[in-house]
Every structure is written in structure tokens, then in C-alpha cells.
Write a protein that holds these residues in place. Structure first.
Motif, PDB file in Angstrom:
ATOM      1  N   GLU A 145      15.019   1.966   8.413  1.00 17.01           N
ATOM      2  CA  GLU A 145      13.948   1.583   7.450  1.00 17.01           C
ATOM      3  C   GLU A 145      13.757  -0.026   7.726  1.00 17.01           C
ATOM      4  O   GLU A 145      12.477  -0.414   7.404  1.00 17.01           O
ATOM      5  CB  GLU A 145      14.422   1.685   6.092  1.00 17.01           C
ATOM      6  CG  GLU A 145      14.623   3.506   5.540  1.00 17.01           C
ATOM      7  CD  GLU A 145      15.518   3.670   4.528  1.00 17.01           C
ATOM      8  OE1 GLU A 145      14.947   4.494   3.648  1.00 17.01           O
ATOM      9  OE2 GLU A 145      16.401   2.864   4.329  1.00 17.01           O
TER      10      GLU A 145
ATOM     11  N   SER B 100       8.991  -0.989  -5.461  1.00 17.93           N
ATOM     12  CA  SER B 100       8.591  -1.661  -3.951  1.00 17.93           C
ATOM     13  C   SER B 100       9.279  -3.140  -3.953  1.00 17.93           C
ATOM     14  O   SER B 100       9.628  -3.564  -3.113  1.00 17.93           O
ATOM     15  CB  SER B 100       7.032  -1.771  -3.786  1.00 17.93           C
ATOM     16  OG  SER B 100       6.338  -2.435  -4.942  1.00 17.93           O
TER      17      SER B 100
ATOM     18  N   GLN C 145       0.923  -1.149   0.025  1.00 13.23           N
ATOM     19  CA  GLN C 145       0.054   0.068  -0.057  1.00 13.23           C
ATOM     20  C   GLN C 145       0.854   1.187   0.076  1.00 13.23           C
ATOM     21  O   GLN C 145       2.044   1.151   0.454  1.00 13.23           O
ATOM     22  CB  GLN C 145      -0.894   0.131   1.043  1.00 13.23           C
ATOM     23  CG  GLN C 145      -1.897  -1.140   1.034  1.00 13.23           C
ATOM     24  CD  GLN C 145      -2.841  -1.333   2.363  1.00 13.23           C
ATOM     25  OE1 GLN C 145      -2.556  -0.527   3.215  1.00 13.23           O
ATOM     26  NE2 GLN C 145      -3.785  -1.950   2.211  1.00 13.23           N
ATOM     27  N   SER C 146       0.287   2.381  -0.431  1.00 15.86           N
ATOM     28  CA  SER C 146       1.180   3.740  -0.734  1.00 15.86           C
ATOM     29  C   SER C 146       1.573   4.083   0.648  1.00 15.86           C
ATOM     30  O   SER C 146       2.675   4.786   0.541  1.00 15.86           O
ATOM     31  CB  SER C 146       0.352   4.333  -1.677  1.00 15.86           C
ATOM     32  OG  SER C 146      -0.847   4.936  -0.667  1.00 15.86           O
ATOM     33  N   ASP C 147       0.965   3.925   1.873  1.00 15.53           N
ATOM     34  CA  ASP C 147       1.537   4.621   2.815  1.00 15.53           C
ATOM     35  C   ASP C 147       2.308   3.690   3.778  1.00 15.53           C
ATOM     36  O   ASP C 147       2.489   4.113   4.841  1.00 15.53           O
ATOM     37  CB  ASP C 147       0.168   5.110   3.764  1.00 15.53           C
ATOM     38  CG  ASP C 147      -0.906   3.756   4.006  1.00 15.53           C
ATOM     39  OD1 ASP C 147      -0.644   2.877   3.585  1.00 15.53           O
ATOM     40  OD2 ASP C 147      -1.554   4.318   4.884  1.00 15.53           O
ATOM     41  N   SER C 148       2.769   2.835   3.267  1.00  6.69           N
ATOM     42  CA  SER C 148       3.654   1.757   4.039  1.00  6.69           C
ATOM     43  C   SER C 148       5.271   1.985   4.391  1.00  6.69           C
ATOM     44  O   SER C 148       5.609   2.878   3.164  1.00  6.69           O
ATOM     45  CB  SER C 148       3.723   0.377   3.467  1.00  6.69           C
ATOM     46  OG  SER C 148       4.209   0.306   2.184  1.00  6.69           O
ATOM     47  N   PRO C 149       5.613   1.625   5.186  1.00  5.96           N
ATOM     48  CA  PRO C 149       7.228   1.664   5.269  1.00  5.96           C
ATOM     49  C   PRO C 149       8.060   1.210   4.101  1.00  5.96           C
ATOM     50  O   PRO C 149       8.933   1.942   3.481  1.00  5.96           O
ATOM     51  CB  PRO C 149       7.615   0.938   6.396  1.00  5.96           C
ATOM     52  CG  PRO C 149       6.317   1.095   7.331  1.00  5.96           C
ATOM     53  CD  PRO C 149       5.310   0.593   6.231  1.00  5.96           C
TER      54      PRO C 149
ATOM     55  N   ARG D   5      10.314   5.036  -2.301  1.00  5.18           N
ATOM     56  CA  ARG D   5      10.247   6.449  -2.981  1.00  5.18           C
ATOM     57  C   ARG D   5      11.404   7.007  -2.605  1.00  5.18           C
ATOM     58  O   ARG D   5      11.932   7.784  -3.418  1.00  5.18           O
ATOM     59  CB  ARG D   5       9.158   7.013  -2.268  1.00  5.18           C
ATOM     60  CG  ARG D   5       7.559   6.591  -2.946  1.00  5.18           C
ATOM     61  CD  ARG D   5       6.576   7.690  -2.648  1.00  5.18           C
ATOM     62  NE  ARG D   5       6.365   7.704  -0.902  1.00  5.18           N
ATOM     63  CZ  ARG D   5       5.530   6.822  -0.496  1.00  5.18           C
ATOM     64  NH1 ARG D   5       4.805   6.053  -1.114  1.00  5.18           N
ATOM     65  NH2 ARG D   5       5.402   6.960   0.913  1.00  5.18           N
TER      66      ARG D   5
ATOM     67  N   GLN E 275       6.744   1.341   0.702  1.00  8.90           N
ATOM     68  CA  GLN E 275       6.839   2.154  -0.122  1.00  8.90           C
ATOM     69  C   GLN E 275       7.613   3.596   0.217  1.00  8.90           C
ATOM     70  O   GLN E 275       8.042   4.163  -0.737  1.00  8.90           O
ATOM     71  CB  GLN E 275       5.268   2.420  -0.392  1.00  8.90           C
ATOM     72  CG  GLN E 275       4.482   1.267  -0.898  1.00  8.90           C
ATOM     73  CD  GLN E 275       4.829   0.919  -2.156  1.00  8.90           C
ATOM     74  OE1 GLN E 275       5.424   1.844  -3.058  1.00  8.90           O
ATOM     75  NE2 GLN E 275       4.523  -0.340  -2.588  1.00  8.90           N
ATOM     76  N   ALA E 276       7.590   3.682   1.349  1.00  8.89           N
ATOM     77  CA  ALA E 276       8.385   5.096   1.763  1.00  8.89           C
ATOM     78  C   ALA E 276       9.620   4.927   1.565  1.00  8.89           C
ATOM     79  O   ALA E 276      10.372   5.742   0.711  1.00  8.89           O
ATOM     80  CB  ALA E 276       8.018   5.427   3.222  1.00  8.89           C
TER      81      ALA E 276
END
Length: 136
Positions: free
Chosen positions: A128, A86, A70-74, A80, A76-77
Motif C-alpha cells: 500500500e 482518506s 479520487q475514488s479509484d486511487s490507491p 476503504r 482511497q483503496a
């Protein structure tokens, strides 16, 4: 086959620690291939056994990320921040997780293969790695 010289090394697939120990009575176990990924770590005890005994661990279905996709996951962060996919970041997490980890993600496209290989060049920070590890 090892005794005959037909093969040099042998491994086991989808085994427990007891299964590895039973196999080791018959041949030196070089690798174990069990399902293992960010979302499914049911073989954690097997991975730890492999680490302790210097046995390669080949996770099958290594790119399954579940909710971490999902876009708000660690995951994905971290992806980015590195301008990475991913899947690359999930592979980087696996590579950092253990020195005996040998992920072999399947692909049918050269571009995807190159992307997967690029995961070896991604170094997750301690923060991370922990955030991704604890998110599932």
C-alpha cells in the motif's frame, strides 16, 4: 534567544538544505517546516537531510492529496480497506515515510482532530505504501 534562555529550541521554515546548514552555524536546528504532502514532495531533499541529521520535519499542508483523493486511487483503496478517511490514510503515509515526520494538520473541529490523531493507529502495508507513493 536560545543563549538568553528565553527559548530552548528553534527551527526554520521554508528552507533549502543550504538554508538549514546556514542556520545551523547560528543555532542547533531542532525542526524544519516545509510544504510537503502526497502531491507536493518538492522538499524531498530537505526531508532526507533532516532524517540524516535527526532534525524534526513538520510538513505544512500535509493533507493535500490531489489526484489521490479520487475514488479509484490507491489512497482511497487503502482507506476503504481500513474503514478510514482518506485524510487519515494520507497522514499514515506521511508518518510511515519518515521517522522525523511531525505532521500537524490544522482543524477547527474536535471530531476532525480525533480523526487526524487516529492516523497514528493506521499501519500501511509495504504494498500500500509503495502504491500510494508511486501514484503521484
Amino acid at each position: 534567544m536560545i543563549d538568553e534562555g528565553s527559548i530552548r529550541h528553534a527551527g526554520s521554515s521554508e528552507v533549502s538544505v543550504a538554508g538549514i546548514e546556514a542556520a545551523a552555524r547560528l543555532f542547533p536546528v531542532a525542526t524544519v517546516q516545509n510544504r510537503y504532502n502526497l502531491s507536493d514532495r518538492g522538499s524531498e531533499d530537505v526531508l532526507e537531510y533532516c532524517e540524516h541529521h535527526g532534525i524534526g520535519f513538520i510538513p505544512w499542508y500535509p493533507l493535500a492529496a490531489g489526484l489521490l483523493a479520487q475514488s479509484d486511487s490507491p489512497l482511497q483503496a487503502a482507506a476503504r480497506r481500513r474503514q478510514a478517511a482518506s485524510g487519515q490514510t494520507a497522514l499514515a503515509w506521511l508518518l510511515r515515510r519518515s521517522p522525523v515526520m511531525l505532521p500537524i494538520p490544522g482543524t477547527a473541529r474536535v471530531a476532525h482532530l480525533e480523526q487526524n490523531v487516529g492516523a497514528a493507529g493506521i499501519t500501511l502495508s509495504d504494498e500500500e505504501f509503495r502504491a500510494i507513493d508511486q501514484a503521484v
